[in-house]
Design a protein around this motif. Sequence first.
Motif, PDB file in Angstrom:
ATOM      1  N   LEU A  81       9.233   7.103   3.107  1.00 25.49           N
ATOM      2  CA  LEU A  81       8.557   8.689   3.082  1.00 25.49           C
ATOM      3  C   LEU A  81       9.374   9.612   3.792  1.00 25.49           C
ATOM      4  N   ALA A  82      10.171   9.058   4.556  1.00 22.34           N
ATOM      5  CA  ALA A  82      10.899  10.119   5.514  1.00 22.34           C
ATOM      6  C   ALA A  82      12.098  10.672   4.581  1.00 22.34           C
ATOM      7  N   GLN A  83      12.263  10.032   3.488  1.00 25.44           N
ATOM      8  CA  GLN A  83      13.249  10.755   2.478  1.00 25.44           C
ATOM      9  C   GLN A  83      12.796  11.413   1.051  1.00 25.44           C
ATOM     10  N   ILE A  84      11.272  11.362   1.437  1.00 23.89           N
ATOM     11  CA  ILE A  84      10.697  12.314   0.001  1.00 23.89           C
ATOM     12  C   ILE A  84      10.702  13.835   0.369  1.00 23.89           C
ATOM     13  N   PRO A  85      11.006  14.552  -0.564  1.00 26.62           N
ATOM     14  CA  PRO A  85      10.907  16.085  -0.290  1.00 26.62           C
ATOM     15  C   PRO A  85       9.506  16.763  -0.419  1.00 26.62           C
ATOM     16  N   GLY A  86       9.115  16.694   0.986  1.00 30.48           N
ATOM     17  CA  GLY A  86       7.663  17.179   1.193  1.00 30.48           C
ATOM     18  C   GLY A  86       7.458  18.458   0.412  1.00 30.48           C
ATOM     19  N   GLU A  87       8.115  19.412   0.256  1.00 33.25           N
ATOM     20  CA  GLU A  87       7.635  20.540  -0.560  1.00 33.25           C
ATOM     21  C   GLU A  87       7.480  20.430  -1.894  1.00 33.25           C
ATOM     22  N   ARG A  88       7.672  19.323  -2.270  1.00 35.17           N
ATOM     23  CA  ARG A  88       7.513  18.998  -3.850  1.00 35.17           C
ATOM     24  C   ARG A  88       6.196  18.465  -3.830  1.00 35.17           C
ATOM     25  N   ILE A  89       5.286  18.120  -2.918  1.00 34.23           N
ATOM     26  CA  ILE A  89       4.049  16.929  -3.045  1.00 34.23           C
ATOM     27  C   ILE A  89       3.063  18.084  -3.415  1.00 34.23           C
ATOM     28  N   ALA A  90       2.376  17.657  -4.374  1.00 30.29           N
ATOM     29  CA  ALA A  90       1.119  18.455  -4.825  1.00 30.29           C
ATOM     30  C   ALA A  90      -0.110  18.010  -4.355  1.00 30.29           C
ATOM     31  N   TYR A  91      -0.402  16.531  -4.489  1.00 26.57           N
ATOM     32  CA  TYR A  91      -1.501  15.941  -3.940  1.00 26.57           C
ATOM     33  C   TYR A  91      -1.362  14.504  -3.698  1.00 26.57           C
ATOM     34  N   ALA A  92      -2.254  13.580  -3.331  1.00 23.18           N
ATOM     35  CA  ALA A  92      -1.889  12.263  -3.144  1.00 23.18           C
ATOM     36  C   ALA A  92      -3.065  11.387  -3.975  1.00 23.18           C
ATOM     37  N   HIS A  93      -2.566  10.093  -4.038  1.00 28.69           N
ATOM     38  CA  HIS A  93      -3.583   9.178  -4.373  1.00 28.69           C
ATOM     39  C   HIS A  93      -3.635   8.242  -3.098  1.00 28.69           C
ATOM     40  N   ILE A  94      -4.800   7.504  -3.101  1.00 31.73           N
ATOM     41  CA  ILE A  94      -5.025   6.097  -2.183  1.00 31.73           C
ATOM     42  C   ILE A  94      -6.216   5.314  -2.899  1.00 31.73           C
ATOM     43  N   ALA A  95      -5.678   4.027  -2.742  1.00 27.30           N
ATOM     44  CA  ALA A  95      -6.569   3.032  -3.289  1.00 27.30           C
ATOM     45  C   ALA A  95      -6.306   1.593  -2.770  1.00 27.30           C
ATOM     46  N   GLY A  96      -7.202   0.742  -3.236  1.00 23.21           N
ATOM     47  CA  GLY A  96      -7.256  -0.579  -2.905  1.00 23.21           C
ATOM     48  C   GLY A  96      -6.165  -1.399  -3.811  1.00 23.21           C
ATOM     49  N   HIS A  97      -5.838  -2.652  -3.343  1.00 27.45           N
ATOM     50  CA  HIS A  97      -5.099  -3.527  -4.383  1.00 27.45           C
ATOM     51  C   HIS A  97      -5.376  -4.754  -4.001  1.00 27.45           C
ATOM     52  N   ALA A  98      -4.871  -5.776  -4.862  1.00 32.07           N
ATOM     53  CA  ALA A  98      -5.010  -7.007  -4.751  1.00 32.07           C
ATOM     54  C   ALA A  98      -4.031  -7.857  -4.081  1.00 32.07           C
ATOM     55  N   ASP A  99      -4.133  -9.070  -3.261  1.00 34.07           N
ATOM     56  CA  ASP A  99      -3.094  -9.760  -2.599  1.00 34.07           C
ATOM     57  C   ASP A  99      -3.027 -11.105  -3.292  1.00 34.07           C
ATOM     58  N   GLU A 100      -2.077 -11.013  -4.213  1.00 34.08           N
ATOM     59  CA  GLU A 100      -1.906 -12.300  -4.881  1.00 34.08           C
ATOM     60  C   GLU A 100      -1.178 -13.366  -4.058  1.00 34.08           C
ATOM     61  N   ALA A 101      -0.277 -13.009  -3.147  1.00 39.81           N
ATOM     62  CA  ALA A 101       0.446 -13.897  -2.151  1.00 39.81           C
ATOM     63  C   ALA A 101       0.984 -12.812  -1.018  1.00 39.81           C
TER      64      ALA A 101
END
Length: 279
Positions: free
Chosen positions: A194-214
Amino acid sequence: MTKFAQVDGVGLGLRRSLITQLQAPGGCDGIDFFELAPENWINLGGRYADKLRWFSDRFPFVCHGLSLNLGGQDPLDFKLLADIKAFLRTHNVKCYSEHLSFCGHQGLLYDLLPIPFTQEAVVHVAERIRVVQDYLEQPIAVENISYYLAPSQELSELAFINAVLQEANCQLMLDINNVYVNSVNHCYDAIDFLAQIPGERIAYAHIAGHADEAEDLKVDTHGAPLIEPVLNLAQHCYGQFGSIPTVLERDFNFPPLAELKLEISAVRRIQEKALVELS
């Protein structure tokens, strides 16, 4: 400060199975905006068209495409693009995003597959993004996808994403859960990423759940509740970039709407905390 899409707060993916609950009295309380996949709603008539208009008349919308096939070799589908352009204007959509992936080869594959992380692919996909932006007459945002294989890899995931953003002069739809999932599956540090993401280009974000296969394998499903490490990563994002408008994604295994609203409230609390700390 980053210039985000023209929405604020926390949104929810609009799914047809949620509509009855959302349209009940107080059903939309605590939800700032909605997101939908235009392919699932374009050219619908009758009651579903009426229901969509009920929402778009009352709330801001963003759109997240599924089948534009930005990384593919097939010609871009200009009939689909024409339909999307009309849909965005009809419903006053604030931002349109798509996946930084390919999903078709001589027909749709119905899956979101990783583009090879190569310089050749950067040039190819960036050109297609520029064509789409010119046609739609607006910038688009591309999503950092979850992936489980990296074929023909020459660049890191981060270097590939940043190169595409620069070459195409487009925006980023930052999927926080995908950063977490990929960091586990591909053994990198999510904070460093994240430290190397160009923040000025962010429009919006997603957040979600996921499955733990291992322990070392997470699968992006959008079918489970948010977990604390992903919320912690979101808090870091907001501390770094500001209070990014964020969509809670849930595609199946739907709990009661009240439970989804608890997750929305959890995201909102860390957004508000970040705003206080940044002020």
